[in-house]
Write a protein that holds these residues in place. Structure first.
Motif, short mmCIF file in Angstrom:
data_model
loop_
_atom_site.label_atom_id
_atom_site.label_comp_id
_atom_site.label_asym_id
_atom_site.label_seq_id
_atom_site.Cartn_x
_atom_site.Cartn_y
_atom_site.Cartn_z
N VAL A 114 67.27 19.05 38.20
CA VAL A 114 67.04 20.35 38.82
C VAL A 114 67.92 20.43 40.06
N PHE A 115 68.78 21.45 40.09
CA PHE A 115 69.62 21.71 41.25
C PHE A 115 68.88 22.72 42.12
N SER A 116 68.74 22.42 43.40
CA SER A 116 68.10 23.36 44.31
C SER A 116 68.66 23.14 45.72
N ASN A 117 69.17 24.21 46.27
CA ASN A 117 69.66 24.20 47.65
C ASN A 117 70.64 23.06 47.93
N GLY A 118 71.54 22.81 46.99
CA GLY A 118 72.62 21.87 47.24
C GLY A 118 72.40 20.44 46.78
N THR A 119 71.19 20.10 46.32
CA THR A 119 70.96 18.74 45.84
C THR A 119 70.38 18.77 44.42
N VAL A 120 70.41 17.61 43.78
CA VAL A 120 69.90 17.46 42.42
C VAL A 120 68.73 16.48 42.45
N VAL A 121 67.63 16.88 41.86
CA VAL A 121 66.48 16.00 41.69
C VAL A 121 66.41 15.69 40.20
N HIS A 122 66.39 14.39 39.87
CA HIS A 122 66.37 14.00 38.46
C HIS A 122 65.72 12.63 38.32
N TYR A 123 65.42 12.28 37.08
CA TYR A 123 64.85 10.97 36.80
C TYR A 123 65.98 10.00 36.55
N SER A 124 66.10 9.01 37.42
CA SER A 124 67.10 7.96 37.25
C SER A 124 66.51 6.88 36.36
N ASN A 125 67.02 6.79 35.15
CA ASN A 125 66.50 5.79 34.22
C ASN A 125 66.82 4.37 34.69
N SER A 126 67.97 4.20 35.33
CA SER A 126 68.34 2.86 35.80
C SER A 126 67.47 2.42 36.98
N LYS A 127 67.06 3.37 37.82
CA LYS A 127 66.19 3.05 38.96
C LYS A 127 64.71 3.19 38.61
N GLU A 128 64.45 3.78 37.43
CA GLU A 128 63.09 4.00 36.94
C GLU A 128 62.24 4.82 37.91
N LYS A 129 62.86 5.86 38.48
CA LYS A 129 62.12 6.75 39.38
C LYS A 129 62.88 8.05 39.58
N VAL A 130 62.18 9.02 40.12
CA VAL A 130 62.78 10.32 40.45
C VAL A 130 63.56 10.17 41.74
N VAL A 131 64.79 10.68 41.75
CA VAL A 131 65.66 10.58 42.92
C VAL A 131 66.24 11.95 43.27
N ARG A 132 66.71 12.05 44.49
CA ARG A 132 67.45 13.24 44.96
C ARG A 132 68.86 12.78 45.27
N GLN A 133 69.86 13.52 44.76
CA GLN A 133 71.26 13.18 44.98
C GLN A 133 72.08 14.42 45.31
N THR A 134 73.23 14.18 45.90
CA THR A 134 74.19 15.26 46.07
C THR A 134 74.84 15.53 44.71
N ILE A 135 75.52 16.66 44.62
CA ILE A 135 76.26 16.98 43.38
C ILE A 135 77.28 15.88 43.11
N GLU A 136 77.97 15.40 44.12
CA GLU A 136 78.99 14.37 43.92
C GLU A 136 78.38 13.07 43.39
N GLU A 137 77.22 12.69 43.89
CA GLU A 137 76.55 11.50 43.37
C GLU A 137 76.15 11.71 41.91
N PHE A 138 75.58 12.87 41.62
CA PHE A 138 75.15 13.19 40.25
C PHE A 138 76.35 13.22 39.30
N ARG A 139 77.48 13.70 39.78
CA ARG A 139 78.69 13.80 38.97
C ARG A 139 79.13 12.43 38.44
N HIS A 140 78.70 11.36 39.10
CA HIS A 140 79.08 10.01 38.68
C HIS A 140 78.01 9.35 37.81
N HIS A 141 77.08 10.14 37.31
CA HIS A 141 76.04 9.59 36.45
C HIS A 141 76.64 8.93 35.21
N TYR A 142 77.67 9.58 34.67
CA TYR A 142 78.44 9.02 33.54
C TYR A 142 79.91 9.02 33.92
#
Length: 157
Positions: free
Chosen positions: A114-142
């Motif tokens: 979910v993108f909201s007000n400039g950040t992305v909240v998503h479930y990080s499977n590698s960290k096994e928890k919900v995280v908040r990231q910048t678009i640039e951090e999320f862009r490196h998911h794959y």
């Protein structure tokens, strides 16, 4: 322009899937990004955690490509209107996405948040928890070429 009603920090940050799925769909070897988004936004579209487990509680969608197909508006991230400050954000190989048909292939390298007000909240499977990231951090998911970004707007959002 329609917006998701999610401007405050979500209560889900740092939670493991076990903390928010009452149906017990929490296998750490599964991708829980769509599952998290669907619990957080109350979406029971398509195949759900309730159907997967035979649970007793309302089910949340667990498939990224079904969330994408449920959006009434989709597009490449670079084409997102600046006034759209809240929406779903998807990452996958652009070849897996068919914008005119609002469809995404069921490929293993796809993710949603979910993108909201400039950040992305998503479930990080590698960290096994919900995280908040910048678009640039999320862009490196794959890594490339699986890092194409897309937006989606749900009906009623």
């Amino acid at each position: 322009m329609a917006q998701l009603n999610w401007s405050a920090p979500p209560q889900y940050l740092d939670q493991n899937v076990k903390d928010f799925c009452q149906n017990g769909y929490a296998d750490k070897h599964e991708n829980h990004c769509a599952h998290f988004v669907s619990h957080a936004l109350g979406l029971g579209l398509g195949y759900t955690c309730k159907k997967q487990t035979g649970g007793k509680f309302d089910g949340a969608s667990i498939r990224v490509h079904e969330l994408f197909a449920s959006c009434h508006q989709v597009g490449a991230w670079g084409d997102k209107h600046p006034a759209l400050i809240s929406c779903l954000i998807f990452i996958t190989n652009p070849g897996n996405v068919h914008l005119k048909r609002r469809m995404m292939d069921n490929h293993p390298k796809k993710h949603v948040g979910v993108f909201s007000n400039g950040t992305v909240v998503h479930y990080s499977n590698s960290k096994e928890k919900v995280v908040r990231q910048t678009i640039e951090e999320f862009r490196h998911h794959y890594p490339p070429p699986h890092n194409g970004l897309f937006f989606g707007v749900l009906p009623g959002a």
